[in-house]
Each structure stands twice: as structure tokens, then as C-alpha cells.
Design an enzyme around this catalytic site. Structure first.
Site, mmCIF file in Angstrom:
data_model
loop_
_atom_site.group_PDB
_atom_site.id
_atom_site.type_symbol
_atom_site.label_atom_id
_atom_site.label_comp_id
_atom_site.label_asym_id
_atom_site.label_seq_id
_atom_site.Cartn_x
_atom_site.Cartn_y
_atom_site.Cartn_z
ATOM 1 N N ASP A 287 0.877 -1.197 0.086
ATOM 2 C CA ASP A 287 -0.075 -0.138 -0.006
ATOM 3 C C ASP A 287 0.951 1.586 -0.047
ATOM 4 O O ASP A 287 1.885 1.291 0.745
ATOM 5 C CB ASP A 287 -1.067 0.241 1.220
ATOM 6 N N GLY B 247 -3.295 -5.183 1.144
ATOM 7 C CA GLY B 247 -3.914 -6.369 0.040
ATOM 8 C C GLY B 247 -4.978 -7.212 0.890
ATOM 9 O O GLY B 247 -4.963 -7.578 2.050
ATOM 10 N N LYS B 248 -6.214 -7.276 0.289
ATOM 11 C CA LYS B 248 -7.230 -7.809 1.318
ATOM 12 C C LYS B 248 -6.833 -9.074 1.541
ATOM 13 O O LYS B 248 -7.239 -9.636 2.760
ATOM 14 C CB LYS B 248 -8.467 -7.736 0.364
ATOM 15 N N GLY B 249 -6.292 -9.833 0.750
ATOM 16 C CA GLY B 249 -5.989 -11.301 1.065
ATOM 17 C C GLY B 249 -4.784 -11.271 2.127
ATOM 18 O O GLY B 249 -4.908 -11.864 3.142
ATOM 19 N N GLY B 250 -4.026 -10.403 1.962
ATOM 20 C CA GLY B 250 -2.907 -10.408 2.983
ATOM 21 C C GLY B 250 -3.371 -9.908 4.394
ATOM 22 O O GLY B 250 -2.697 -10.263 5.222
ATOM 23 N N THR C 21 -21.080 -6.062 6.666
ATOM 24 C CA THR C 21 -20.410 -5.321 7.701
ATOM 25 C C THR C 21 -20.959 -3.774 7.209
ATOM 26 O O THR C 21 -21.075 -3.531 6.030
ATOM 27 C CB THR C 21 -18.898 -5.163 7.376
ATOM 28 N N THR D 197 -8.955 2.001 6.875
ATOM 29 C CA THR D 197 -8.318 0.984 5.786
ATOM 30 C C THR D 197 -8.270 -0.368 6.683
ATOM 31 O O THR D 197 -7.689 -0.525 7.795
ATOM 32 C CB THR D 197 -7.162 1.315 5.318
ATOM 33 N N ALA D 198 -8.767 -1.565 5.883
ATOM 34 C CA ALA D 198 -8.532 -2.855 6.460
ATOM 35 C C ALA D 198 -9.364 -3.318 7.630
ATOM 36 O O ALA D 198 -9.331 -4.238 8.243
ATOM 37 C CB ALA D 198 -7.002 -3.213 6.897
ATOM 38 N N ALA D 199 -10.379 -2.261 8.117
ATOM 39 C CA ALA D 199 -11.075 -2.800 9.041
ATOM 40 C C ALA D 199 -12.218 -4.003 8.827
ATOM 41 O O ALA D 199 -12.294 -4.873 9.459
ATOM 42 C CB ALA D 199 -12.171 -1.600 9.419
ATOM 43 N N GLY D 200 -12.626 -4.316 7.471
ATOM 44 C CA GLY D 200 -13.251 -5.036 6.889
ATOM 45 C C GLY D 200 -12.496 -6.293 6.908
ATOM 46 O O GLY D 200 -13.033 -7.622 7.290
ATOM 47 N N ASP D 201 -11.223 -6.244 6.680
ATOM 48 C CA ASP D 201 -10.261 -7.341 6.372
ATOM 49 C C ASP D 201 -9.997 -7.913 7.907
ATOM 50 O O ASP D 201 -10.284 -9.061 8.169
ATOM 51 C CB ASP D 201 -9.028 -7.057 5.916
HETATM 52 O O1 RIB Z 1 -8.927 -3.666 2.244
HETATM 53 C C1 RIB Z 1 -8.064 -2.778 2.263
HETATM 54 C C2 RIB Z 1 -7.154 -3.216 1.286
HETATM 55 O O2 RIB Z 1 -7.470 -3.144 -0.066
HETATM 56 C C3 RIB Z 1 -5.810 -2.407 1.163
HETATM 57 O O3 RIB Z 1 -4.538 -2.766 1.830
HETATM 58 C C4 RIB Z 1 -5.191 -2.352 -0.294
HETATM 59 O O4 RIB Z 1 -4.101 -3.153 -0.822
HETATM 60 C C5 RIB Z 1 -6.519 -3.202 -1.039
HETATM 61 O O5 RIB Z 1 -6.408 -4.440 -1.257
#
Ligand code: RIB
Length: 308
Positions: free
Chosen positions: A13, A39-42, A223, A251-255
Site C-alpha cells: 500500500d 492487500g485484502k488477502g494479505g 459489515t 483501511t483494513a477494518a473489513g479485513d
Molecule cells: O481492504 C484494504 C486493502 O484493499 C488495502 O490494504 C489495499 O491493498 C486493497 O487491497
């Protein structure tokens, strides 16, 4: 504890701080630029590892320095990253992540090596579909990989969780009956269930959920940001309000939510308990900056829950 297989994207990112998100045609000066693993997967794999889950991550990065950093970040979380792919011909995926003073974001992904998370790679690791009882997957990798993974997991009788982000232009209808859980946010729900729906209305969220249930999904778990999460299946429907907390960066709250939810299911907790834990984990992540940098440990979530 059940083993979790996470399949998805890895991005470096570029986190760009701005006072307000850019409008079309607007040029802005940023406050800062930072590289943070994402990255969503990461992010979901990192959450599984950091929250104490027993997980394996399948994902592809390039042979460049960003790829190296992303693998290191993944290893530091505790998830098994030994099967991650290094691609010779593609650069590591990246994402431009604009974050405003209000903590809202706008994200544009350049996929790069995420296209190498392809069928031959997944088939090479097909044994993981037997070993791992829960599959957690998103949509920043080739669509045919998503479909194959869900079919393979279902053939093995596993629990499948799809975070449909981003929703592709043509979402294959045959995916729906393969899903134990689909976890859209409210915008993704509208894209999947009908543009006539108003994402701000809980009644419309309910309608969207029943449309997805009719398509064959077992559970719809939406969500809803500050409104928490909404679970809907054929027996019940319930909103789960999140604990309150400051919103620095969403950012990444959903992840974080998805990873935490999967870990708690793997620990044998009920979906309701898993959602409460996932809400708390997401609230912590929103109070911190960045993607993987914002994801809390299991102990941190327990302490936070105890303090409420
Ligand atoms: O969900 C957030 C992510 O979406 C970020 O980290 C970005 O890389 C995108 O994949």
C-alpha cells in the site's frame, strides 16, 4: 482448532494522507506518503495469524523488494506463508490508498503479480483443501481461481467464507450456492443484490440479504461500518452494534473483521460470538493507521472487550 486456508491478494500500500479525499479533476497536496503491507488477502491472512489462528496463506508476489517485505510481514503475523508464490515476470501488486482527516479512504489497486494466483498454482497446493476446514477468500485475484477454490473447499465439505471485495462486473451466479458465509459491506451488497436498494436503510439491507439467501447462500453477514454487522440466514436475522472508538483510518477494518470472524469459528465459537469479537477487533483497527499495521493481537482484543 480448525485450520484456516486464506487465498487472496498481496499489495504494497502507498498510504497517502490528505485532508479530504480528491474529487474528479482535483489536484491535492498530501500530508505524507508511507508504504505499508496490505492487500485484502494479505490483511485477512495477517489477521488470522496475529489473532492466533492456525492458518496457511496462498498468494503471489513479484521477485522485487516489495514482495520480500510482504512475505516478511506475513511471517511476522504467525500465519504459514511458506507456500506463497514468487513470480518472475510480474511486479508485486500495489494499492494507492488515500486516507482523509475523517479516516475515510479511497483505494485503487494495480494487480501485478496477483494475477499469478492462478489455477495451476492453486492446483499445486490442492492438498490444503483437505487439511484446512475453513476457506477465507476475496476477489482481488482471478475470478476462475475464486470459483475453483470455493468448489474445491465445498467438495471437501469445508466451511467457505467469501468477502466479495471488490465485486466484479459480472459476478458468477454459480458462486452463491458454494457459500456458507458471504461478507459484503453495504456498497458491495447493493452491487450484488440490486441497485434499487438504499445501503443506508436497514430495511433495504434486509431485502438485499434475503435476495442473496434466495440465490443459495447459507448466511449473509453485512459489515455496516459504524452500524456494526448484520447477520441474516433462513432461521434468524440480527444486527450487532460495534463498541465505540475513534476513527483514525478505516483501511483494513473489513479485513480485520473477516480474519477475526474466521479465527473464532475455527476456535469452535458460535457465529454470534465470532461477530462480537470481530466487531471489537475492527474497532481497534480503525483507531490505528494503515492496513496490516492496524491489526490487533488476540490478547489486545480480549483486553479491549474486558474494558467495555
Ligand atoms: O481492504 C484494504 C486493502 O484493499 C488495502 O490494504 C489495499 O491493498 C486493497 O487491497
Amino acid at each position: 482448532m480448525k485450520k484456516i486456508l486464506v487465498i487472496g491478494s498481496s499489495n504494497m500500500d502507498f498510504r497517502i494522507r490528505v485532508h479530504q479525499l480528491p474529487k474528479p479533476g482535483e489536484t491535492l497536496l498530501s500530508q505524507s506518503l508511507e508504504n505499508i503491507p496490505g492487500g485484502k488477502g494479505g490483511n485477512q491472512a495477517y489477521a488470522v495469524g496475529k489473532l492466533g489462528g492456525d492458518g496457511v496463506f496462498l498468494s503471489a508476489v513479484g521477485m522485487d523488494a516489495f514482495g520480500e517485505t510482504l512475505i516478511e510481514s506475513m511471517c511476522s503475523s504467525g500465519i504459514d506463508a511458506s507456500c506463497m508464490r514468487r513470480c518472475l515476470d510480474c511486479p508485486t501488486g500495489n494499492a494507492m490508498v488515500f486516507v482523509s482527516d475523517a479516516g475515510e479512504n479511497q483505494i485503487v489497486v494495480t494487480s501485478g503479480a496477483n494475477f499469478c494466483c492462478d489455477l495451476p498454482y492453486l492446483k499445486q497446493h490442492a492438498a490444503l483443501f483437505h487439511d484446512c476446514k475453513i476457506l477465507l477468500i476475496q476477489m482481488e485475484i482471478p475470478l476462475e481461481s475464486v470459483l475453483y477454490a470455493l468448489q474445491a473447499a465445498k467438495t471437501c465439505g469445508n466451511c467457505t467464507i467469501l468477502n466479495p471485495a471488490p465485486v466484479p462486473e459480472k459476478f458468477p451466479e454459480e458462486i452463491f450456492p458454494l457459500l456458507d458465509y458471504i461478507t459484503p459491506n453495504e456498497t458491495e451488497l447493493v452491487k450484488l443484490a440490486g441497485s434499487d436498494l438504499n445501503p443506508d436503510s436497514l430495511d433495504d439491507v434486509r431485502t438485499g440479504c434475503s435476495r442473496l439467501l434466495q440465490k443459495g447462500v447459507q448466511n449473509v453477514l453485512v459489515t455496516l461500518r459504524k452500524r456494526g454487522a448484520f447477520l441474516c440466514n433462513r432461521q434468524t436475522e440480527r444486527q450487532f452494534l460495534p463498541p465505540e472508538g475513534p476513527a483514525l483510518d478505516t483501511t483494513a477494518a473489513g479485513d480485520t473483521f473477516n480474519g477475526a470472524f474466521a479465527v473464532m469459528l475455527a476456535n469452535g465459537r458460535s457465529p454470534e460470538e465470532a461477530i462480537c469479537f470481530a466487531n471489537a477487533a475492527a474497532t481497534i483497527s480503525v483507531s490505528r493507521k494503515g492496513a496490516q499495521s492496524s491489526i490487533p493481537s488476540f490478547q489486545e482484543v480480549l483486553q479491549f472487550q474486558a474494558s467495555l
